[in-house]
Design an enzyme around this catalytic site. Structure first.
Site, PDB file in Angstrom:
ATOM      1  CB  SER A 167      52.888  52.591  97.351  1.00 47.02           C
ATOM      2  OG  SER A 167      52.322  53.123  96.180  1.00 47.02           O
ATOM      3  CG  ASP A 274      46.413  56.725  98.736  1.00 47.62           C
ATOM      4  OD1 ASP A 274      46.510  56.946  97.514  1.00 47.62           O
ATOM      5  OD2 ASP A 274      47.123  55.906  99.343  1.00 47.62           O
ATOM      6  CG  HIS A 304      50.139  57.466  98.023  1.00 50.45           C
ATOM      7  ND1 HIS A 304      49.660  56.193  98.127  1.00 50.45           N
ATOM      8  CD2 HIS A 304      51.364  57.365  97.447  1.00 50.45           C
ATOM      9  CE1 HIS A 304      50.540  55.351  97.623  1.00 50.45           C
ATOM     10  NE2 HIS A 304      51.588  56.035  97.208  1.00 50.45           N
TER      11      HIS A 304
END
Length: 533
Positions: A167, A274, A304
């Site tokens: 991320s 996601d 996610h």
């Protein structure tokens, strides 16, 4: 290079467009146990998904304090049992630049060290809003530099170093790869990215994101809520992280880097449900189209954050295996790789044959390419050696001639009379020099870059001589091929003389030859009459 996206199925089902049952349960649980508000930073930083240690006693843990420009940054070192020197992965945790901690990714990092056979260095970089951009990136880059520089003490091979992250941490890893392009030797051999953040601009600035990009055949409301929660949180995290810094800076939004070919080999893992999936896969496509070796994997049914749930989601363990396999195939195999790097460089510079210049061959049958031009320059330098200034090392000048145009593989040929093209020529060519020469082993990369810089500076006697023959060659060809490039742009004899003063400075004899060629071209009508200028 063609782009191929690999799909990893949900275990025990091949049904498309459905969330994994484990993800569904986590979404339902989240409805009953909502997360703390976004602005409760300390509480959210201490929160983490449950995970299991799959590495056991095969991996040891150490704490280190790595030097940075502002002091030190704490890191955890996860070392597998094999004796060194080990390859190394520098890892940056996720959390929107404002959250997350070393504990969040401890078990995934330990398992990655085990499966990759590498030392994994997990960096506790500074977080926003207390420390906005570029503080966190500075810490991450300084950690990479420190790890590379302390190779002997850490028991690693600095030639086998990758950056990794999930991320926001993947965004920081990409930023480190961009910073790595600015100097030689290059340190980063690969990047391992899990659902990366690659574009911090607001949605309206980079095109429409749509739920239509996602196939959803059940649990529509839960899927939509999951996607929207991350989308809605994005501006909050970005504003706190950037604190007014432009989101268009490629160090913040790597998708916007104008030269994607500068990135090292990359693996990108995405999750089907996601919000970041679309931009991550667009970035993977962009790398592939720029001929960067890339592996892109989408985990069906995942959302996610699945990577943090090692031991609970089987896909998390598989994701670690994917990162480790890519690392071993692209970085670990480089252990004896000096010859491999040299051969890769030689294959890359074959592309110089495809760069077409404005000058025509002497017989005017076609335009020359840059590889031909470089060969001709080497022959000019050798053949005209007796006319060089006394004391010039012609052998060194030949090296300068052979190396200086290799940057045109990326930067292209900038026409001598193109004033607009010259405005960013230096930036384009310097970036190209870092990438192309960076393919070589570190010592040769530094040598080739030094040769290129010496030619461009034109300060040494050898560089003056090399620049002189570089200018003389196209004048000779133009005079004997009809002066096409001069006539196309209405170039006069005065303009040619003004641009070629360096020739006489380097060698009076060559300066005299230049004057004869200009007079001949003017007599043939190849140069524009002065009255028309």
């Amino acid at each position: 290079m063609s782009f191929r996206l690999v799909f990893k199925p949900i275990p025990d089902t091949s049904e498309p467009g459905v969330p994994d049952p484990r993800v569904l349960r986590s979404w339902l649980d989240a409805r009953n146990h909502p997360t703390p508000p976004l602005d409760t930073f300390e509480e959210r930083r201490n929160a983490r998904w449950p995970s299991l240690d799959l590495a056991g006693d095969r991996v040891t843990t150490e704490v280190a304090h790595l030097p940075t420009r502002g002091g030190t940054v704490t890191a955890k070192l996860y070392r597998p049992r094999p004796e060194g020197p080990l390859p190394v992965i520098v890892y940056f945790h996720g959390g929107g630049f404002c959250e997350g901690s070393l504990l969040t990714v401890e078990n995934p990092c330990r398992f990655l060290a085990d499966r990759a056979g590498a030392l994994v260095v997990s960096v506790d970089y500074r977080l926003a809003p207390e420390h906005p951009f570029p503080a966190g990136l500075d810490d991450c880059w300084d950690a990479v530099v420190a790890v590379h520089g302390q190779a002997a003490a850490l028991g690693i091979d600095p030639g086998r170093l990758a950056v990794a992250g999930d991320s926001a941490g993947a965004n920081l890893a990409l930023g480190c790869s961009l910073l790595d392009q600015r100097e030689l030797p290059r340190r980063i051999a690969a990047q391992l990215l899990v659902y990366p953040v690659v574009d911090l601009r607001l949605a309206g600035e980079h095109g429409a994101w749509s739920e239509d990009d996602y196939e959803v055949n059940e649990a529509h409301d839960l899927v939509r809520a999951s996607l929207r929660s991350l989308q809605d949180a994005g501006p909050f995290f970005n504003e706190n992280y950037l604190a007014g810094h432009p989101a268009s800076d490629p160090l913040a939004s790597p998708l916007l880097h104008p030269r994607p070919q500068e990135f090292p080999p990359t693996v990108i893992l995405t999750a089907e449900y996601d919000f970041l999936r679309v931009e991550g896969e667009v970035f993977a496509q962009r790398l592939a189209h720029a001929e960067v070796p890339v592996r892109a994997v989408r985990y069906r049914g995942m959302d996610h954050g699945f990577f943090d749930r090692l031991g609970h989601f089987p896909q998390a363990a598989d994701a670690v295996e994917e990162l480790a396999a890519f690392f071993r195939s692209t970085v670990d195999r480089r252990a004896p790789g000096r010859l491999d790097d040299q051969l890769s460089f030689l294959l890359e510079i074959d592309k110089l044959k495809t760069v077409i210049r404005r000058n025509e061959l002497a017989d005017a049958s076609r335009r020359e390419n840059t590889a031909e031009h470089s060969w001709h320059l080497v022959m000019f330098a050798l053949t005209l050696a007796e006319h060089a200034a006394p004391g010039v090392d012609v052998g060194h000048a030949v090296k300068l001639c052979a190396v200086h145009d290799l940057v045109e593989i990326d930067a292209g040929d900038t026409f001598f009379w193109d004033e607009k093209g010259y405005q960013d020529k230096e930036d384009r060519e310097r970036a190209a020099a870092r990438r192309v020469f960076g393919l070589l082993p570190a010592d040769q990369a530094a040598q080739f870059l030094a040769l290129w810089e010496e030619f461009e500076a034109a300060q040494t006697p050898e560089a003056l001589y090399a620049n002189a023959v570089d200018r003389l060659a196209p004048v000779l060809l133009n005079t004997h091929s009809g002066g096409q490039s001069w006539r196309e742009h209405g170039i006069s004899a005065t303009q040619v003389r003004q641009k070629m003063t360096l020739i006489a400075e380097a060698s009076p004899r060559l300066g005299q030859a230049l004057e004869r060629l200009i007079n001949e071209a003017e007599a043939k009508g190849y140069l524009a009459p002065e009255a028309k200028r």
